[in-house]
Design a protein around this motif. Structure first.
Motif, PDB file in Angstrom:
ATOM      1  N   GLY A  97     -17.073  -2.461  58.670  1.00  0.00           N
ATOM      2  CA  GLY A  97     -16.830  -3.355  59.796  1.00  0.00           C
ATOM      3  C   GLY A  97     -17.591  -4.664  59.713  1.00  0.00           C
ATOM      4  N   ASP A  98     -18.241  -4.921  58.588  1.00  0.00           N
ATOM      5  CA  ASP A  98     -18.975  -6.176  58.389  1.00  0.00           C
ATOM      6  C   ASP A  98     -18.033  -7.244  57.854  1.00  0.00           C
ATOM      7  OD1 ASP A  98     -21.402  -4.939  59.101  1.00  0.00           O
ATOM      8  OD2 ASP A  98     -21.709  -4.251  57.035  1.00  0.00           O
ATOM      9  N   TRP A  99     -18.220  -8.482  58.307  1.00  0.00           N
ATOM     10  CA  TRP A  99     -17.431  -9.607  57.810  1.00  0.00           C
ATOM     11  C   TRP A  99     -18.217 -10.321  56.728  1.00  0.00           C
ATOM     12  CZ3 TRP A  99     -12.454 -10.634  58.733  1.00  0.00           C
ATOM     13  CH2 TRP A  99     -11.847  -9.967  59.795  1.00  0.00           C
ATOM     14  N   MET A 100     -17.571 -10.561  55.590  1.00  0.00           N
ATOM     15  CA  MET A 100     -18.197 -11.223  54.452  1.00  0.00           C
ATOM     16  C   MET A 100     -17.243 -12.270  53.903  1.00  0.00           C
ATOM     17  SD  MET A 100     -19.722  -7.797  52.636  1.00  0.00           S
ATOM     18  CE  MET A 100     -20.378  -8.674  51.250  1.00  0.00           C
ATOM     19  N   LEU A 101     -17.790 -13.234  53.184  1.00  0.00           N
ATOM     20  CA  LEU A 101     -16.947 -14.239  52.545  1.00  0.00           C
ATOM     21  C   LEU A 101     -16.292 -13.656  51.303  1.00  0.00           C
ATOM     22  CD1 LEU A 101     -19.119 -17.462  52.744  1.00  0.00           C
ATOM     23  CD2 LEU A 101     -17.063 -16.939  54.042  1.00  0.00           C
ATOM     24  N   VAL A 102     -15.046 -14.011  51.097  1.00  0.00           N
ATOM     25  CA  VAL A 102     -14.344 -13.601  49.886  1.00  0.00           C
ATOM     26  C   VAL A 102     -15.081 -14.202  48.693  1.00  0.00           C
ATOM     27  CG1 VAL A 102     -12.228 -13.999  48.570  1.00  0.00           C
ATOM     28  CG2 VAL A 102     -12.090 -13.294  50.958  1.00  0.00           C
ATOM     29  N   GLY A 103     -15.373 -13.387  47.703  1.00  0.00           N
ATOM     30  CA  GLY A 103     -16.094 -13.838  46.522  1.00  0.00           C
ATOM     31  C   GLY A 103     -17.539 -13.383  46.485  1.00  0.00           C
ATOM     32  N   ASP A 104     -18.017 -12.727  47.543  1.00  0.00           N
ATOM     33  CA  ASP A 104     -19.412 -12.288  47.600  1.00  0.00           C
ATOM     34  C   ASP A 104     -19.701 -11.052  46.758  1.00  0.00           C
ATOM     35  OD1 ASP A 104     -20.238 -14.327  49.184  1.00  0.00           O
ATOM     36  OD2 ASP A 104     -20.442 -13.162  51.017  1.00  0.00           O
ATOM     37  N   VAL A 105     -18.682 -10.258  46.462  1.00  0.00           N
ATOM     38  CA  VAL A 105     -18.866  -9.027  45.686  1.00  0.00           C
ATOM     39  C   VAL A 105     -17.896  -9.049  44.512  1.00  0.00           C
ATOM     40  CG1 VAL A 105     -19.642  -7.693  47.695  1.00  0.00           C
ATOM     41  CG2 VAL A 105     -17.221  -7.728  47.115  1.00  0.00           C
ATOM     42  N   PRO A 106     -18.129  -8.212  43.496  1.00  0.00           N
ATOM     43  CA  PRO A 106     -17.179  -8.143  42.373  1.00  0.00           C
ATOM     44  C   PRO A 106     -15.768  -7.799  42.864  1.00  0.00           C
ATOM     45  CG  PRO A 106     -19.206  -6.984  41.839  1.00  0.00           C
ATOM     46  CD  PRO A 106     -19.286  -7.342  43.291  1.00  0.00           C
ATOM     47  N   TRP A 107     -14.761  -8.282  42.141  1.00  0.00           N
ATOM     48  CA  TRP A 107     -13.360  -8.164  42.554  1.00  0.00           C
ATOM     49  C   TRP A 107     -12.962  -6.723  42.871  1.00  0.00           C
ATOM     50  CZ3 TRP A 107      -9.505 -10.488  44.653  1.00  0.00           C
ATOM     51  CH2 TRP A 107      -8.220  -9.973  44.553  1.00  0.00           C
ATOM     52  N   LYS A 108     -13.241  -5.772  41.990  1.00  0.00           N
ATOM     53  CA  LYS A 108     -12.814  -4.384  42.204  1.00  0.00           C
ATOM     54  C   LYS A 108     -13.442  -3.795  43.458  1.00  0.00           C
ATOM     55  CE  LYS A 108     -11.570  -3.265  37.499  1.00  0.00           C
ATOM     56  NZ  LYS A 108     -11.757  -2.385  36.355  1.00  0.00           N
ATOM     57  N   MET A 109     -14.688  -4.144  43.734  1.00  0.00           N
ATOM     58  CA  MET A 109     -15.345  -3.669  44.946  1.00  0.00           C
ATOM     59  C   MET A 109     -14.669  -4.271  46.182  1.00  0.00           C
ATOM     60  SD  MET A 109     -19.331  -4.025  46.140  1.00  0.00           S
ATOM     61  CE  MET A 109     -19.940  -3.147  44.721  1.00  0.00           C
ATOM     62  N   PHE A 110     -14.298  -5.544  46.083  1.00  0.00           N
ATOM     63  CA  PHE A 110     -13.593  -6.206  47.172  1.00  0.00           C
ATOM     64  C   PHE A 110     -12.268  -5.503  47.467  1.00  0.00           C
ATOM     65  CE2 PHE A 110     -10.105  -9.230  47.998  1.00  0.00           C
ATOM     66  CZ  PHE A 110     -10.417  -9.585  49.301  1.00  0.00           C
ATOM     67  N   VAL A 111     -11.479  -5.251  46.424  1.00  0.00           N
ATOM     68  CA  VAL A 111     -10.161  -4.628  46.590  1.00  0.00           C
ATOM     69  C   VAL A 111     -10.299  -3.250  47.234  1.00  0.00           C
ATOM     70  CG1 VAL A 111      -8.168  -3.688  45.350  1.00  0.00           C
ATOM     71  CG2 VAL A 111      -9.062  -5.936  44.748  1.00  0.00           C
ATOM     72  N   SER A 112     -11.303  -2.494  46.839  1.00  0.00           N
ATOM     73  CA  SER A 112     -11.454  -1.141  47.382  1.00  0.00           C
ATOM     74  C   SER A 112     -12.033  -1.123  48.793  1.00  0.00           C
ATOM     75  CB  SER A 112     -12.320  -0.288  46.455  1.00  0.00           C
ATOM     76  OG  SER A 112     -13.640  -0.783  46.426  1.00  0.00           O
ATOM     77  N   SER A 113     -12.745  -2.176  49.206  1.00  0.00           N
ATOM     78  CA  SER A 113     -13.398  -2.151  50.517  1.00  0.00           C
ATOM     79  C   SER A 113     -12.737  -3.041  51.570  1.00  0.00           C
ATOM     80  CB  SER A 113     -14.866  -2.556  50.378  1.00  0.00           C
ATOM     81  OG  SER A 113     -14.980  -3.912  49.998  1.00  0.00           O
ATOM     82  N   CYS A 114     -11.851  -3.933  51.174  1.00  0.00           N
ATOM     83  CA  CYS A 114     -11.239  -4.878  52.116  1.00  0.00           C
ATOM     84  C   CYS A 114     -10.281  -4.162  53.058  1.00  0.00           C
ATOM     85  CB  CYS A 114     -10.498  -5.974  51.351  1.00  0.00           C
ATOM     86  SG  CYS A 114      -9.737  -7.210  52.419  1.00  0.00           S
ATOM     87  N   ARG A 115     -10.492  -4.330  54.353  1.00  0.00           N
ATOM     88  CA  ARG A 115      -9.621  -3.735  55.363  1.00  0.00           C
ATOM     89  C   ARG A 115      -8.675  -4.765  55.969  1.00  0.00           C
ATOM     90  NH1 ARG A 115     -10.518  -0.198  52.731  1.00  0.00           N
ATOM     91  NH2 ARG A 115     -12.138   1.324  53.015  1.00  0.00           N
ATOM     92  N   ARG A 116      -9.137  -5.980  56.131  1.00  0.00           N
ATOM     93  CA  ARG A 116      -8.312  -7.086  56.616  1.00  0.00           C
ATOM     94  C   ARG A 116      -9.014  -8.386  56.270  1.00  0.00           C
ATOM     95  NH1 ARG A 116      -9.190  -7.738  63.081  1.00  0.00           N
ATOM     96  NH2 ARG A 116     -11.333  -7.019  63.148  1.00  0.00           N
TER      97      ARG A 116
END
Length: 132
Positions: A97-116
């Motif tokens: 439920g935390d909001w982060m800027l796109v690009g803050d984490v590695p791509w694969k981690m982003f894809v697996s954790s992004c909810r919206r």
């Protein structure tokens, strides 16, 4: 005070991989593609509609930002750095439920954790991001 979008009819558009619309593949193949897809909703401050996109279509942040820029063509989106110069920045909500800027984490981690995702005014995005 009414909540965001209460007075606006929100229309949702679904975007899939390029060239897949009208494909003559079998139903089994389509189901497999849909099972592997990771769809997230994208909202933009000031836009009266939502979009839904499949994160598995993109190979990295650069492709995602370019696609979002095309979807919301009439707005200036920030890249992965330099949100101060841009009118808008792209943020996402992770599984916690935390909001982060796109690009803050590695791509694969982003894809697996992004909810919206939310495209917000650049001035609002200054408080987000990785710790310096």
């Amino acid at each position: 005070m009414a909540g965001y979008g209460d007075d606006i009819d929100m229309t949702e558009l679904t975007l899939g991989p390029p060239g897949k619309a009208g494909s003559s593949s079998s139903k089994g193949r389509r189901r497999k593609v849909e099972e592997d897809a990771i769809y997230v909703k994208v909202s933009m401050d000031g836009a009266p509609y939502l979009r839904k996109l499949d994160l598995t279509v993109y190979r990295g942040y650069e492709e995602l930002i370019m696609s979002l820029s095309d979807m919301f063509r009439c707005y200036s989106l920030g890249g992965l750095e330099g949100y101060d110069e841009c009118e808008f920045a792209v943020a996402y909500e992770d599984g916690d439920g935390d909001w982060m800027l796109v690009g803050d984490v590695p791509w694969k981690m982003f894809v697996s954790s992004c909810r919206r995702m939310r495209i917000m005014k650049g001035s609002e995005a200054k408080g987000l991001g990785s710790s310096d």
